[in-house]
Design an enzyme around this catalytic site. Structure first.
Site, mmCIF file in Angstrom:
data_model
loop_
_atom_site.group_PDB
_atom_site.id
_atom_site.type_symbol
_atom_site.label_atom_id
_atom_site.label_comp_id
_atom_site.label_asym_id
_atom_site.label_seq_id
_atom_site.Cartn_x
_atom_site.Cartn_y
_atom_site.Cartn_z
ATOM 1 N N GLU A 33 34.876 -5.286 -10.416
ATOM 2 C CA GLU A 33 34.255 -6.607 -10.229
ATOM 3 C C GLU A 33 33.959 -7.295 -11.567
ATOM 4 O O GLU A 33 32.999 -8.054 -11.682
ATOM 5 C CB GLU A 33 32.954 -6.494 -9.413
ATOM 6 C CG GLU A 33 33.121 -5.850 -8.058
ATOM 7 C CD GLU A 33 33.946 -6.678 -7.096
ATOM 8 O OE1 GLU A 33 33.417 -7.624 -6.518
ATOM 9 O OE2 GLU A 33 35.127 -6.355 -6.924
ATOM 10 N N PRO A 90 48.612 -6.736 -10.276
ATOM 11 C CA PRO A 90 49.015 -6.037 -11.496
ATOM 12 C C PRO A 90 48.774 -6.858 -12.766
ATOM 13 O O PRO A 90 48.433 -6.308 -13.819
ATOM 14 C CB PRO A 90 50.503 -5.776 -11.274
ATOM 15 C CG PRO A 90 50.642 -5.683 -9.786
ATOM 16 C CD PRO A 90 49.672 -6.690 -9.247
ATOM 17 N N GLY A 145 43.367 -9.138 -13.099
ATOM 18 C CA GLY A 145 42.227 -8.330 -12.728
ATOM 19 C C GLY A 145 40.976 -9.179 -12.704
ATOM 20 O O GLY A 145 40.696 -9.889 -11.738
ATOM 21 N N GLN A 174 24.856 15.978 -21.641
ATOM 22 C CA GLN A 174 24.291 16.509 -22.878
ATOM 23 C C GLN A 174 23.129 17.461 -22.596
ATOM 24 O O GLN A 174 22.998 18.512 -23.231
ATOM 25 C CB GLN A 174 23.800 15.361 -23.767
ATOM 26 C CG GLN A 174 24.896 14.498 -24.359
ATOM 27 C CD GLN A 174 25.786 15.263 -25.324
ATOM 28 O OE1 GLN A 174 26.960 15.486 -25.044
ATOM 29 N NE2 GLN A 174 25.236 15.664 -26.446
ATOM 30 N N LEU A 215 22.536 19.260 -19.895
ATOM 31 C CA LEU A 215 22.997 20.509 -19.299
ATOM 32 C C LEU A 215 23.872 21.321 -20.249
ATOM 33 O O LEU A 215 24.155 22.491 -19.980
ATOM 34 C CB LEU A 215 23.766 20.237 -18.004
ATOM 35 C CG LEU A 215 22.939 20.188 -16.717
ATOM 36 C CD1 LEU A 215 21.981 19.004 -16.710
ATOM 37 C CD2 LEU A 215 23.850 20.131 -15.500
ATOM 38 N N GLY A 216 24.327 20.695 -21.321
ATOM 39 C CA GLY A 216 25.171 21.396 -22.282
ATOM 40 C C GLY A 216 26.486 21.820 -21.652
ATOM 41 O O GLY A 216 27.153 21.037 -20.974
ATOM 42 N N GLY A 217 26.863 23.082 -21.859
ATOM 43 C CA GLY A 217 28.122 23.575 -21.312
ATOM 44 C C GLY A 217 28.196 23.469 -19.810
ATOM 45 O O GLY A 217 29.262 23.204 -19.241
ATOM 46 N N THR A 258 42.737 -8.332 -6.594
ATOM 47 C CA THR A 258 43.343 -7.866 -7.842
ATOM 48 C C THR A 258 44.855 -7.718 -7.727
ATOM 49 O O THR A 258 45.381 -7.264 -6.702
ATOM 50 C CB THR A 258 42.724 -6.519 -8.253
ATOM 51 O OG1 THR A 258 41.314 -6.677 -8.378
ATOM 52 C CG2 THR A 258 43.292 -6.035 -9.578
#
Length: 385
Positions: A370, A135, A138, A343, A345-347, A133
């Site tokens: 890749e 700059p 890619g 989602q 587990l929530g908080g 890769t």
């Protein structure tokens, strides 16, 4: 979900290496995941050394070179899933020498393979890197601009690479450069370069969203001399070797994504079984139960596609389209499952006290490295059945 489910029969040797990696993931990798993430730009050398001591860093190298002799991609996928179940970044790190080895095995002579791969075997195995890769290049590897100009006895490399995993820690590099600057794919050639080569330097660690166990840096080549005998394959053969490496690495990274997805599913499932909301366990709420069902379904489908692609590679088939399908499906499954885990587990899923938010950041890389998901869809469209 039973991780021991065998969609294809396994040998006793495969079961043994899978169990080894499963135990290593639970006992050595998972406990280090959060600290490594918090460290941000530090390679967990302690885990690397432990992995080398038990043969995980060289299990994919040929037996005649001293490696573990599991050269088939199918077994490599089984291993990668287990290790990345522990932690995606560390799991990918401890198997990273396989990405260096692939082009050496594909393009190298027997002498090159002995010289550059035999040192990777054993408890003192060094790290290596694959330098592709740039700059401005890619996923479009044919657009690289690092040049390899012929000179007496070899070549002189000039240019810049970016996002190179293990750069700075690596002892050896496979570098892709242009021997014919005006060409695209036909001008790409591969070279073997030692980290101590005069004119090779690395930049500061690049700070990343996730998978921080693998430290990335820029690599600079300023009149770096490479001897003729350290060219991999013929001039212009590098792109073909790189594409073969991509076919393999995309499938193996698909297995890594399955491991990350499985970790998120199992953690979310276990949490939902003990967390009580509105007077009953969370898993008894239909929305949560259906979300877990979607996670389980996608994981199983992704695993089967990854292993099918691995079997096809081992059989010598042309798998470019299938490899892209496997990586696309598995990486997007990992992203979905880690999102679904947050989602569920929530908080607490959003809290850094729990691993789910880290795994979600880690999973995002699987949709990028890749070849991005957009590139994978393009590849698939060009290789439709």
């Amino acid at each position: 979900m039973n991780a021991l489910t065998e969609p294809w029969p396994l040998t006793d040797e495969q079961r043994a290496v899978v169990q080894l990696c499963r135990d290593f993931a639970r006992n050595e990798i998972r406990p280090r995941g959060r600290a490594v993430d918090e460290a941000d730009v530090e390679t967990p050398l302690d885990v690397w050394r432990k992995a080398a001591e038990v043969g995980i860093t060289d299990f994919m190298l040929p037996g005649e070179l001293g490696g573990g002799a599991f050269t088939d991609v199918f077994t490599q996928c089984l291993v990668q899933e287990e290790l990345c179940f522990g932690d995606p970044g560390i799991g990918n790190l401890v198997c990273s020498n396989g990405f260096f080895a692939d082009p050496v095995l594909a393009l190298g002579t027997e002498e090159q393979q002995r010289r550059w791969l035999c040192p990777l075997v054993g408890p003192d195995a060094p790290m290596t890197a694959l330098a592709t890769t740039e700059p401005g290049a890619g996923s479009d590897a044919a657009a690289i601009t690092t040049s390899a100009r012929r000179t007496k006895g070899g070549y002189v490399l000039n240019g810049q690479k970016a996002w190179i995993s293990n750069a700075g820690a690596a002892r050896f590099y496979v570098v892709f450069a242009k021997t014919e600057p005006g060409e695209r794919a036909k001008g790409v050639t591969a070279f073997l370069v030692s980290a101590d080569a005069e004119g090779l330097s690395v930049g500061k660690p690049m700070r990343k969203m996730g998978q921080r166990a693998i430290v990335c840096r820029e690599v600079f080549f300023s009149d770096v001399f490479v001897a003729e005998e350290d060219r991999l394959g013929a001039e212009g053969a590098g792109f073909v070797g790189l594409m073969r490496t991509f076919d393999i690495s995309r499938v193996v990274l698909g297995a890594a994504a399955v491991g990350a997805a499985r970790a998120a599913f199992e953690y979310a499932r276990d949490y939902a079984c003990v967390r009580v909301q509105f007077g009953k366990p969370v898993i008894e709420h239909q929305a949560v139960a259906f979300r877990l069902a979607d996670m389980a379904n996608r994981i199983e489908a992704a695993r089967l596609l990854v292993l099918r692609a691995a079997r096809a590679i081992d059989a010598g088939a042309d798998v470019t389209g299938l490899a892209a399908m496997a990586k696309l499906t598995a990486s997007e499954t990992a992203m979905f499952c880690t999102w679904a885990g947050v989602q569920t587990l929530g908080g607490w899923g959003y809290s850094r006290e729990y691993p789910m938010e880290q795994w979600m950041r880690d999973a995002k890389l699987e949709e990028i490295e890749e070849g991005t998901s957009d590139i994978m869809r393009l590849v698939i469209s060009r290789h439709l059945p």
